[in-house]
Design a protein around this motif. Structure first.
Motif, PDB file in Angstrom:
ATOM      1  N   UNK A 194       0.801  -1.171   0.150  1.00  0.00           N
ATOM      2  CA  UNK A 194      -0.031  -0.054   0.181  1.00  0.00           C
ATOM      3  C   UNK A 194       1.085   1.167   0.159  1.00  0.00           C
ATOM      4  N   UNK A 195       0.569   2.249  -0.845  1.00  0.00           N
ATOM      5  CA  UNK A 195       1.043   3.544  -0.901  1.00  0.00           C
ATOM      6  C   UNK A 195       0.450   4.679  -0.227  1.00  0.00           C
ATOM      7  N   UNK A 196       0.776   5.054   0.851  1.00  0.00           N
ATOM      8  CA  UNK A 196      -0.082   6.129   1.698  1.00  0.00           C
ATOM      9  C   UNK A 196       0.697   7.754   1.492  1.00  0.00           C
ATOM     10  N   UNK A 197      -0.261   8.512   1.008  1.00  0.00           N
ATOM     11  CA  UNK A 197      -0.064   9.822   0.748  1.00  0.00           C
ATOM     12  C   UNK A 197      -0.924  10.878   1.516  1.00  0.00           C
ATOM     13  N   UNK A 198      -0.566  11.965   1.689  1.00  0.00           N
ATOM     14  CA  UNK A 198      -1.539  12.779   2.544  1.00  0.00           C
ATOM     15  C   UNK A 198      -2.061  13.916   1.400  1.00  0.00           C
ATOM     16  N   UNK A 430     -11.315 -14.507   7.213  1.00  0.00           N
ATOM     17  CA  UNK A 430     -10.913 -14.140   8.614  1.00  0.00           C
ATOM     18  C   UNK A 430      -9.445 -14.120   8.660  1.00  0.00           C
ATOM     19  N   UNK A 431      -8.686 -14.155   7.711  1.00  0.00           N
ATOM     20  CA  UNK A 431      -7.094 -13.974   7.593  1.00  0.00           C
ATOM     21  C   UNK A 431      -6.891 -12.468   7.858  1.00  0.00           C
ATOM     22  N   UNK A 432      -6.085 -12.351   8.744  1.00  0.00           N
ATOM     23  CA  UNK A 432      -5.596 -10.887   9.245  1.00  0.00           C
ATOM     24  C   UNK A 432      -4.297 -10.627   8.699  1.00  0.00           C
ATOM     25  N   UNK A 433      -3.897  -9.695   8.174  1.00  0.00           N
ATOM     26  CA  UNK A 433      -2.519  -9.175   7.620  1.00  0.00           C
ATOM     27  C   UNK A 433      -2.473  -7.730   7.779  1.00  0.00           C
ATOM     28  N   UNK A 434      -1.288  -7.336   8.070  1.00  0.00           N
ATOM     29  CA  UNK A 434      -0.864  -5.772   8.234  1.00  0.00           C
ATOM     30  C   UNK A 434      -0.533  -5.143   6.666  1.00  0.00           C
ATOM     31  N   UNK A 435      -1.428  -4.297   5.997  1.00  0.00           N
ATOM     32  CA  UNK A 435      -1.054  -3.901   4.945  1.00  0.00           C
ATOM     33  C   UNK A 435      -0.485  -2.473   4.654  1.00  0.00           C
ATOM     34  N   UNK A 436      -0.345  -1.813   5.968  1.00  0.00           N
ATOM     35  CA  UNK A 436       0.262  -0.479   5.750  1.00  0.00           C
ATOM     36  C   UNK A 436       0.349   0.067   6.909  1.00  0.00           C
ATOM     37  N   UNK A 437       1.451   0.614   7.474  1.00  0.00           N
ATOM     38  CA  UNK A 437       1.688   1.191   8.883  1.00  0.00           C
ATOM     39  C   UNK A 437       2.625   0.271   9.584  1.00  0.00           C
ATOM     40  N   UNK A 438       3.459   1.263  10.590  1.00  0.00           N
ATOM     41  CA  UNK A 438       4.254   0.175  11.497  1.00  0.00           C
ATOM     42  C   UNK A 438       4.443   1.440  12.509  1.00  0.00           C
ATOM     43  N   UNK A 439       4.258   0.907  13.787  1.00  0.00           N
ATOM     44  CA  UNK A 439       4.306   1.973  15.001  1.00  0.00           C
ATOM     45  C   UNK A 439       5.721   2.282  15.106  1.00  0.00           C
ATOM     46  N   UNK A 441       7.874   2.875  12.801  1.00  0.00           N
ATOM     47  CA  UNK A 441       8.313   3.853  11.590  1.00  0.00           C
ATOM     48  C   UNK A 441       8.569   5.399  12.065  1.00  0.00           C
ATOM     49  N   UNK A 442       9.224   6.146  11.018  1.00  0.00           N
ATOM     50  CA  UNK A 442       9.257   7.495  11.735  1.00  0.00           C
ATOM     51  C   UNK A 442       8.493   8.327  10.662  1.00  0.00           C
ATOM     52  N   UNK A 443       8.103   7.890   9.631  1.00  0.00           N
ATOM     53  CA  UNK A 443       7.377   8.614   8.555  1.00  0.00           C
ATOM     54  C   UNK A 443       5.821   8.540   8.554  1.00  0.00           C
ATOM     55  N   UNK A 444       5.090   9.578   8.283  1.00  0.00           N
ATOM     56  CA  UNK A 444       3.532   9.330   8.241  1.00  0.00           C
ATOM     57  C   UNK A 444       3.251   8.869   7.046  1.00  0.00           C
ATOM     58  N   UNK A 445       3.990   9.324   5.786  1.00  0.00           N
ATOM     59  CA  UNK A 445       3.555   8.575   4.555  1.00  0.00           C
ATOM     60  C   UNK A 445       4.780   7.604   3.996  1.00  0.00           C
ATOM     61  N   UNK A 446       4.340   6.873   3.031  1.00  0.00           N
ATOM     62  CA  UNK A 446       5.429   6.050   2.585  1.00  0.00           C
ATOM     63  C   UNK A 446       4.743   4.726   2.087  1.00  0.00           C
ATOM     64  N   UNK A 447       5.466   3.775   1.834  1.00  0.00           N
ATOM     65  CA  UNK A 447       4.971   2.540   1.197  1.00  0.00           C
ATOM     66  C   UNK A 447       4.932   1.279   2.449  1.00  0.00           C
ATOM     67  N   UNK A 448       3.655   0.924   2.333  1.00  0.00           N
ATOM     68  CA  UNK A 448       3.294  -0.407   3.205  1.00  0.00           C
ATOM     69  C   UNK A 448       3.871  -0.131   4.479  1.00  0.00           C
ATOM     70  N   UNK A 486      -5.581  10.932   4.674  1.00  0.00           N
ATOM     71  CA  UNK A 486      -4.532  10.423   3.721  1.00  0.00           C
ATOM     72  C   UNK A 486      -5.121   9.393   3.104  1.00  0.00           C
ATOM     73  N   UNK A 487      -4.698   9.154   1.801  1.00  0.00           N
ATOM     74  CA  UNK A 487      -4.898   8.277   0.601  1.00  0.00           C
ATOM     75  C   UNK A 487      -4.118   6.876   0.724  1.00  0.00           C
ATOM     76  N   UNK A 488      -4.875   5.873   0.855  1.00  0.00           N
ATOM     77  CA  UNK A 488      -4.193   4.425   0.759  1.00  0.00           C
ATOM     78  C   UNK A 488      -4.533   3.848  -0.504  1.00  0.00           C
ATOM     79  N   UNK A 489      -3.566   3.581  -1.540  1.00  0.00           N
ATOM     80  CA  UNK A 489      -3.648   2.795  -2.647  1.00  0.00           C
ATOM     81  C   UNK A 489      -3.061   1.600  -2.694  1.00  0.00           C
ATOM     82  N   UNK A 490      -3.530   0.500  -3.103  1.00  0.00           N
ATOM     83  CA  UNK A 490      -3.168  -0.853  -3.080  1.00  0.00           C
ATOM     84  C   UNK A 490      -2.592  -1.229  -4.392  1.00  0.00           C
TER      85      UNK A 490
END
Length: 492
Positions: A194-198, A430-439, A441-448, A486-490
Motif C-alpha cells: 500500500x502507498x500512503x499519501x497525505x 478471517x485472515x488478518x494481515x498488516x497492509x500499511x503502517x508500522x508503529x 517507523x518514523x514517517x507518516x507517509x510512504x509505502x507499506x 490520507x489516501x491509501x492505494x493498493x
C-alpha cells in the motif's frame, strides 16, 4: 683371561647401545572460545600439562595469563589485559607447546550473534558480541540505524531502520569497523503493498478535543464529508481539487456521519440526528438517541445504523415521503453479544451494500439479522498478531476510541488499529494481515510498512475503485490542523 676380557667388552658395548626413554607427549590440541577480550575465560585442551597451576606459564600473543585450574589435559586461564591476536603458548618444565590457530582479541565493536536473524523495518534486534558498551554506529547493509542502545559491553539493542535491506550488519566505533558473520534478512511483508499519501489537513479548534472526527464518501464518489474536530461544522473535501471548506453548521457538535442515496445523516454529541436532503439540513423532531452515536453507516435494508458510546447498536430510519426528517429510531439491539466491552469504548461500523460489520472489544463481527458472527480477533484479548480468525490480535483504541473500519465490495474489512499505528486487512475467510503502517517507523507517509499512522479520533471509508481514505493525526505540528486525510492505494 682373554676370554673374560672379551665377554666384558661385549657387555659394555651392549649397555652403551641401550635406547633412551621417549619423552612424554606435550601439546596444545585446541582451545575455546576462539576469541575474546581481556578477562575472558578460555579452556585449553592438550596433553602433558602440569597439574599445579603455577607450573604452567600460559601466554596470549606473548602476554602472560592467569591459570585458574590445571590438569594434565586441560587448563582454564584468563585472557590478560594487553593481550593481542596471536598464538597461545604453554610452558611446563622447560618445554613449550604452541597452538595451531591464533586466539583473536577483538578490536572495536564486534557482532557475534544476532537475534532474530530476520525482522521487519521497525522491529527490535538484539546483538551480542564484544566492545559494545559505547553505542557504536550500526548499519544494516549500509543503511544506518538511528535507535541504538547499549545494554552492556556484550549486548546492544537496535531498531531495524527504514529502507534497510538484507545483508551484513556493520558496527563501527573510533574508526574500527566489524561486520556480522551472517547476513541479516529484512522481511518485507508481501501483503504490505500500500502507498500512503497525505491529501490535506482538516481545520480544528486549537483548544478543543478531536472526538467525533468521522467522514463519509459522497454518493457520487467525488467528495468526502467530515465532521470538524471540536467544531459545530461539517466540512467538505473535494477529491479533485483537494480543497477543504465548511459545508454545513450544526447546532450540536457533530459526531457520526453517513451518506446513502440522496440523504446524508449526521449525529451530534447531544444524541440528535440531522438529515441533509434536497439542500436542506434539518434536525430530528423525535429522534433523541439514548447515547451518543459515534459511528453511523448506511443500513442494508434502508436507513442507517448507528453505534453508541455504550456499545448499543440501533437502526435509524427516515421519512422519504415529501420530507427529509429522520422520523424514528429503534431501541438498542445486540447488547447481549457485546457484553464485557468497557462502557467507555466505542463500537465501530462498516457496510458495503451487502454486509454489515461491527468492530468492538478487539474483535470484528459480521451482523446477521440481530446476531453477530465472530470473524477475527477475540473479545478482550489485546495484542498485535496477524493470523486467522480468533488467533489474531488487535491493539484497539482503548478508552473512548475503538478501531474504525471500512469494508470493500468483496467483504474485505480494513481496520485502523490504534495501538500499532497500522491498517490491518481482514479477508472474508478471517485472515488478518498488516497492509500499511508500522508503529516504529518514523514517517507518516510512504509505502507499506515504511510509514506509520498516528491515530487519535479517526475514520475510514473506501471508494468503489478500492482507494482507502483515512483521517488520522496530521504529520505537522499544528493544533489548528490537528488531523489530515490520507489516501491509501493498493498495488494490483
Amino acid at each position: 683371561m682373554k676370554k673374560w676380557l672379551f665377554m666384558g667388552l661385549l657387555l659394555w658395548m651392549g649397555g652403551s647401545c641401550k635406547k633412551e626413554e621417549a619423552p612424554q607427549p606435550f601439546s596444545i590440541d585446541g582451545f575455546d572460545p576462539k576469541l575474546g577480550t581481556a578477562n575472558t575465560v578460555v579452556t585449553i585442551q592438550g596433553v602433558g600439562f602440569a597439574t599445579t597451576p603455577a607450573e604452567n606459564v600460559v601466554k596470549f600473543g606473548g602476554v602472560a595469563a592467569t591459570v585458574q585450574t590445571a590438569g594434565q589435559s586441560q587448563l582454564v586461564v584468563v585472557v590478560p589485559v594487553g593481550a593481542k591476536t596471536g598464538k597461545i603458548t604453554v610452558e611446563t618444565g622447560g618445554r613449550i607447546a604452541t597452538s595451531a590457530d591464533d586466539f583473536v582479541v577483538p578490536v572495536g565493536p564486534v557482532p557475534v550473534t544476532i537475534k532474530p536473524l530476520s525482522a521487519q523495518e521497525g522491529d527490535e534486534v538484539v546483538i551480542t558480541g564484544y566492545n559494545l558498551n559505547n553505542n557504536p554506529s550500526v548499519s544494516f547493509n549500509g543503511v544506518k540505524a538511528t535507535q541504538v542502545n547499549s545494554q552492556s559491553n556484550s549486548q546492544l539493542t537496535v531498531t531495524v531502520p527504514d529502507g534497510a535491506t538484507t545483508g551484513k550488519i556493520t558496527l563501527e566505533a573510533n574508526g574500527v569497523t566489524n561486520t556480522s558473520p551472517q547476513d541479516f534478512t529484512v522481511v518485507v511483508p508481501t501483503e504490505a503493498k500500500a502507498l500512503v499519501t497525505k491529501l490535506a489537513g482538516i481545520p480544528a479548534y486549537p483548544t478543543a478535543g478531536a472526538d467525533g472526527v468521522r467522514m463519509t464518501l459522497a454518493t457520487d464518489n467525488k467528495a468526502l464529508y467530515i465532521t470538524g474536530p471540536g467544531q459545530n461544522t461539517v466540512y467538505k473535501m473535494d477529491l479533485t481539487t483537494l480543497g477543504v471548506a465548511p459545508f454545513q453548521s450544526v447546532p450540536g457538535r457533530p459526531l457520526g456521519i453517513a451518506a446513502y442515496s440522496d440523504v446524508m445523516l449526521v449525529s451530534d454529541r447531544d444524541g440528535y440526528f440531522y438529515t441533509y436532503r434536497f439542500g436542506n439540513f434539518t434536525k430530528t423532531s423525535n429522534g433523541n438517541f439514548p447515547n451518543t452515536a459515534y459511528t453511523v453507516r448506511p443500513n442494508l435494508s434502508g436507513g442507517f445504523i448507528a453505534a453508541s458510546f455504550t456499545n448499543e447498536l440501533s437502526n435509524v430510519t427516515w421519512s422519504t415521503a415529501g420530507g427529509n426528517t429522520a422520523s424514528s429510531y429503534t431501541s438498542s439491539i445486540l447488547n447481549s453479544q457485546l457484553k464485557g466491552i468497557p462502557n467507555d469504548a466505542n463500537t465501530m461500523l462498516a457496510s458495503n451494500g451487502k454486509s454489515m460489520f461491527v468492530f468492538a472489544n478487539q474483535t470484528l463481527w459480521k451482523l446477521n439479522g440481530n446476531s453477530l458472527q465472530q470473524v477475527a480477533g477475540s473479545p478482550g484479548q489485546v495484542g498485535y498478531q496477524d493470523g486467522k480468525g480468533a488467533s489474531a490480535r488487535f491493539q484497539d483504541g482503548g478508552y473512548a476510541r475503538g478501531n474504525a473500519i471500512a469494508a470493500d465490495g468483496d467483504d474485505n474489512v480494513y481496520v485502523a488499529d490504534y495501538g500499532c499505528g497500522c491498517i490491518r486487512k481482514i479477508d472474508k475467510e478471517g485472515n488478518v494481515t498488516t497492509v500499511a503502517g508500522n508503529k516504529n517507523a518514523s514517517n507518516r507517509v510512504g509505502r507499506g510498512h515504511r510509514m506509520r499512522f498516528r491515530f487519535d479520533s479517526w475514520d475510514m471509508v473506501i471508494s468503489p475503485d478500492g482507494i482507502l481514505y483515512v483521517i488520522a493525526t496530521n504529520d505537522v505540528s499544528s493544533q489548528t490542523l490537528r488531523n489530515a486525510v490520507y489516501k491509501v492505494t493498493f498495488d494490483k
